[in-house]
Design a protein around this motif. Sequence first.
Motif, PDB file in Angstrom:
ATOM      1  N   TYR A   1       0.828  -1.199   0.000  1.00 55.16           N
ATOM      2  CA  TYR A   1       0.000   0.000   0.000  1.00 55.16           C
ATOM      3  C   TYR A   1       0.867   1.256   0.000  1.00 55.16           C
ATOM      4  CZ  TYR A   1      -2.927   3.785   1.769  1.00 55.16           C
ATOM      5  OH  TYR A   1      -3.550   5.000   1.944  1.00 55.16           O
ATOM      6  N   HIS A   2       1.834   1.310   0.878  1.00 48.87           N
ATOM      7  CA  HIS A   2       2.684   2.503   0.974  1.00 48.87           C
ATOM      8  C   HIS A   2       3.561   2.660  -0.258  1.00 48.87           C
ATOM      9  CE1 HIS A   2       1.434   3.739   4.933  1.00 48.87           C
ATOM     10  NE2 HIS A   2       1.623   2.504   5.394  1.00 48.87           N
ATOM     11  N   ARG A   3       3.963   1.547  -0.863  1.00 49.63           N
ATOM     12  CA  ARG A   3       4.740   1.608  -2.095  1.00 49.63           C
ATOM     13  C   ARG A   3       3.899   2.208  -3.236  1.00 49.63           C
ATOM     14  NH1 ARG A   3       8.552   2.665  -5.632  1.00 49.63           N
ATOM     15  NH2 ARG A   3       8.644   1.221  -7.388  1.00 49.63           N
ATOM     16  N   VAL A   4       2.681   1.701  -3.391  1.00 50.40           N
ATOM     17  CA  VAL A   4       1.796   2.206  -4.447  1.00 50.40           C
ATOM     18  C   VAL A   4       1.469   3.674  -4.206  1.00 50.40           C
ATOM     19  CG1 VAL A   4      -0.483   1.994  -5.517  1.00 50.40           C
ATOM     20  CG2 VAL A   4       0.820  -0.067  -4.946  1.00 50.40           C
ATOM     21  N   LYS A   5       1.184   4.024  -2.965  1.00 49.18           N
ATOM     22  CA  LYS A   5       0.842   5.411  -2.655  1.00 49.18           C
ATOM     23  C   LYS A   5       2.013   6.347  -2.949  1.00 49.18           C
ATOM     24  CE  LYS A   5      -1.205   8.352   0.896  1.00 49.18           C
ATOM     25  NZ  LYS A   5      -0.288   9.479   0.644  1.00 49.18           N
ATOM     26  N   GLN A   6       3.219   5.915  -2.604  1.00 51.17           N
ATOM     27  CA  GLN A   6       4.406   6.734  -2.878  1.00 51.17           C
ATOM     28  C   GLN A   6       4.573   6.975  -4.371  1.00 51.17           C
ATOM     29  OE1 GLN A   6       8.335   4.894  -2.478  1.00 51.17           O
ATOM     30  NE2 GLN A   6       9.045   6.708  -1.377  1.00 51.17           N
ATOM     31  N   VAL A   7       4.351   5.943  -5.156  1.00 49.49           N
ATOM     32  CA  VAL A   7       4.457   6.072  -6.614  1.00 49.49           C
ATOM     33  C   VAL A   7       3.422   7.057  -7.138  1.00 49.49           C
ATOM     34  CG1 VAL A   7       4.060   4.860  -8.798  1.00 49.49           C
ATOM     35  CG2 VAL A   7       5.506   3.826  -7.048  1.00 49.49           C
ATOM     36  N   LEU A   8       2.176   6.915  -6.699  1.00 51.31           N
ATOM     37  CA  LEU A   8       1.101   7.775  -7.195  1.00 51.31           C
ATOM     38  C   LEU A   8       1.272   9.221  -6.730  1.00 51.31           C
ATOM     39  CD1 LEU A   8      -1.969   5.403  -6.762  1.00 51.31           C
ATOM     40  CD2 LEU A   8      -0.613   5.836  -8.824  1.00 51.31           C
ATOM     41  N   ASP A   9       1.826   9.410  -5.547  1.00 48.09           N
ATOM     42  CA  ASP A   9       2.060  10.767  -5.034  1.00 48.09           C
ATOM     43  C   ASP A   9       3.089  11.518  -5.873  1.00 48.09           C
ATOM     44  OD1 ASP A   9       0.230  10.499  -3.011  1.00 48.09           O
ATOM     45  OD2 ASP A   9       1.710  10.082  -1.441  1.00 48.09           O
ATOM     46  N   ARG A  10       3.934  10.790  -6.601  1.00 44.15           N
ATOM     47  CA  ARG A  10       5.007  11.422  -7.374  1.00 44.15           C
ATOM     48  C   ARG A  10       4.693  11.491  -8.871  1.00 44.15           C
ATOM     49  NH1 ARG A  10       9.994  11.687  -4.971  1.00 44.15           N
ATOM     50  NH2 ARG A  10      11.146  11.022  -6.828  1.00 44.15           N
ATOM     51  N   ARG A  11       3.484  11.123  -9.252  1.00 41.96           N
ATOM     52  CA  ARG A  11       3.118  11.139 -10.661  1.00 41.96           C
ATOM     53  C   ARG A  11       3.211  12.537 -11.248  1.00 41.96           C
ATOM     54  NH1 ARG A  11       4.341   6.383 -12.314  1.00 41.96           N
ATOM     55  NH2 ARG A  11       2.686   5.042 -13.060  1.00 41.96           N
TER      56      ARG A  11
ATOM     57  N   TYR B   1      14.165  10.360 -19.478  1.00 45.96           N
ATOM     58  CA  TYR B   1      15.086  10.354 -18.347  1.00 45.96           C
ATOM     59  C   TYR B   1      15.804  11.688 -18.175  1.00 45.96           C
ATOM     60  CZ  TYR B   1      14.378   5.761 -16.475  1.00 45.96           C
ATOM     61  OH  TYR B   1      13.818   4.681 -15.829  1.00 45.96           O
ATOM     62  N   GLU B   2      15.985  12.432 -19.256  1.00 42.88           N
ATOM     63  CA  GLU B   2      16.504  13.798 -19.110  1.00 42.88           C
ATOM     64  C   GLU B   2      15.469  14.667 -18.399  1.00 42.88           C
ATOM     65  OE1 GLU B   2      18.686  17.372 -19.312  1.00 42.88           O
ATOM     66  OE2 GLU B   2      19.252  15.243 -19.325  1.00 42.88           O
ATOM     67  N   ALA B   3      14.205  14.475 -18.743  1.00 40.13           N
ATOM     68  CA  ALA B   3      13.132  15.208 -18.061  1.00 40.13           C
ATOM     69  C   ALA B   3      13.089  14.839 -16.578  1.00 40.13           C
ATOM     70  CB  ALA B   3      11.790  14.910 -18.718  1.00 40.13           C
ATOM     71  N   GLN B   4      13.240  13.545 -16.278  1.00 34.42           N
ATOM     72  CA  GLN B   4      13.264  13.115 -14.883  1.00 34.42           C
ATOM     73  C   GLN B   4      14.433  13.742 -14.127  1.00 34.42           C
ATOM     74  OE1 GLN B   4      14.970   9.390 -13.635  1.00 34.42           O
ATOM     75  NE2 GLN B   4      13.054   8.789 -12.658  1.00 34.42           N
ATOM     76  N   ARG B   5      15.598  13.758 -14.753  1.00 31.49           N
ATOM     77  CA  ARG B   5      16.785  14.321 -14.106  1.00 31.49           C
ATOM     78  C   ARG B   5      16.554  15.779 -13.725  1.00 31.49           C
ATOM     79  NH1 ARG B   5      20.891  17.536 -14.995  1.00 31.49           N
ATOM     80  NH2 ARG B   5      20.142  18.072 -17.089  1.00 31.49           N
ATOM     81  N   GLN B   6      16.044  16.555 -14.661  1.00 28.46           N
ATOM     82  CA  GLN B   6      15.801  17.973 -14.395  1.00 28.46           C
ATOM     83  C   GLN B   6      14.720  18.161 -13.329  1.00 28.46           C
ATOM     84  OE1 GLN B   6      15.122  20.411 -17.848  1.00 28.46           O
ATOM     85  NE2 GLN B   6      16.764  19.447 -19.038  1.00 28.46           N
ATOM     86  N   ARG B   7      13.657  17.414 -13.432  1.00 30.27           N
ATOM     87  CA  ARG B   7      12.551  17.575 -12.489  1.00 30.27           C
ATOM     88  C   ARG B   7      12.937  17.140 -11.079  1.00 30.27           C
ATOM     89  NH1 ARG B   7       6.802  17.317 -14.786  1.00 30.27           N
ATOM     90  NH2 ARG B   7       7.037  18.571 -16.672  1.00 30.27           N
TER      91      ARG B   7
ATOM     92  N   GLY C   1      12.980  19.403  -7.494  1.00 31.86           N
ATOM     93  CA  GLY C   1      12.006  18.998  -6.478  1.00 31.86           C
ATOM     94  C   GLY C   1      10.589  18.830  -6.980  1.00 31.86           C
ATOM     95  N   LEU C   2      10.421  18.639  -8.283  1.00 35.14           N
ATOM     96  CA  LEU C   2       9.066  18.567  -8.827  1.00 35.14           C
ATOM     97  C   LEU C   2       8.361  17.252  -8.516  1.00 35.14           C
ATOM     98  CD1 LEU C   2       9.374  20.345 -12.302  1.00 35.14           C
ATOM     99  CD2 LEU C   2       8.973  21.299 -10.026  1.00 35.14           C
ATOM    100  N   TYR C   3       9.120  16.259  -8.087  1.00 36.09           N
ATOM    101  CA  TYR C   3       8.484  15.002  -7.716  1.00 36.09           C
ATOM    102  C   TYR C   3       7.877  15.059  -6.311  1.00 36.09           C
ATOM    103  CZ  TYR C   3      10.095  12.550 -11.874  1.00 36.09           C
ATOM    104  OH  TYR C   3      10.288  12.140 -13.180  1.00 36.09           O
ATOM    105  N   GLU C   4       8.065  16.180  -5.652  1.00 31.97           N
ATOM    106  CA  GLU C   4       7.469  16.335  -4.320  1.00 31.97           C
ATOM    107  C   GLU C   4       6.051  16.892  -4.408  1.00 31.97           C
ATOM    108  OE1 GLU C   4       9.175  14.986  -1.886  1.00 31.97           O
ATOM    109  OE2 GLU C   4      10.642  14.580  -3.468  1.00 31.97           O
ATOM    110  N   ARG C   5       5.633  17.267  -5.613  1.00 33.72           N
ATOM    111  CA  ARG C   5       4.261  17.743  -5.798  1.00 33.72           C
ATOM    112  C   ARG C   5       3.291  16.562  -5.777  1.00 33.72           C
ATOM    113  NH1 ARG C   5       4.681  20.502 -11.508  1.00 33.72           N
ATOM    114  NH2 ARG C   5       5.735  18.498 -11.853  1.00 33.72           N
ATOM    115  N   ASN C   6       2.074  16.823  -5.358  1.00 28.25           N
ATOM    116  CA  ASN C   6       1.025  15.799  -5.387  1.00 28.25           C
ATOM    117  C   ASN C   6       0.044  16.205  -6.479  1.00 28.25           C
ATOM    118  OD1 ASN C   6      -0.848  13.814  -4.891  1.00 28.25           O
ATOM    119  ND2 ASN C   6      -0.932  14.155  -2.686  1.00 28.25           N
TER     120      ASN C   6
END
Length: 231
Positions: free
Chosen positions: A6-16, A161-167, A171-176
């Motif tokens: 559950y926490h794994r799935v939630k973590q993934v979805l929170d970083r979409r 993956y370049e987009a991922q590196r920049q984001r 800190g853009l993966y901290e957005r929900n």
Amino acid sequence: MTQKRYHRVKQVLDRRQTDLTVCLDEVHKHHNLSAIVRTADAVGCHHVHAVWPKEQRRLTNNTSGGSKNWVDTHMHDDIDTAVAKIREQIPGVQLLATNLSDEAVDYREIDYTLPTAFIVGQEREGISDKALAHADKHIVIPMQGMVQSLNVSVAAALILYEAQRQREAHGLYERNMLDEDIKHTLLFEGCHPIIAHQCKEKGLAYPALDDEGEIIADEVFWDTLRYKRKK
């Protein structure tokens, strides 16, 4: 269902990342579509778009690796419809096209922290003129050998993956970003697949989940479902 899942799935979805996507312009090999969906999932994209012949619309499990269950893949009849949907989903999006042209820039020079979509062309003919007409910029992956292009799924992976590196650096993966109703649906189906299937069969809405992923529902729900909870 385990709490760990559950926490794994939630973590993934929170970083979409709902403001980053890729569009396939009549890429006709199924394994390439599936591979791009798998990479999109890996970097946190929630949407992939594809202009694809109706009779060929499927994802191959052996390449997508189950990612098709987590990525919303939109099939379109033409590139105009695809681009219109992308602009609707991502207001203010910068639309890029992979194309070897005089005005093309190195794909690493693009600011992918901005809302971004990029179009990749088909394996044989490349990107269509219709698709290019929609692009704000052309991007290219530099080549030092005899070949002038990479396999389309490899090219898409490099850009994503370049987009991922920049984001990640910004800190853009901290957005929900993901809609809470969509997130709940994916969480429920990912953590309680059997009960989710029973709910669909009986036309029941998915009940709430607590902070550990356990179902919160009254006796009426369980009686309707004919599911007895373990004591």
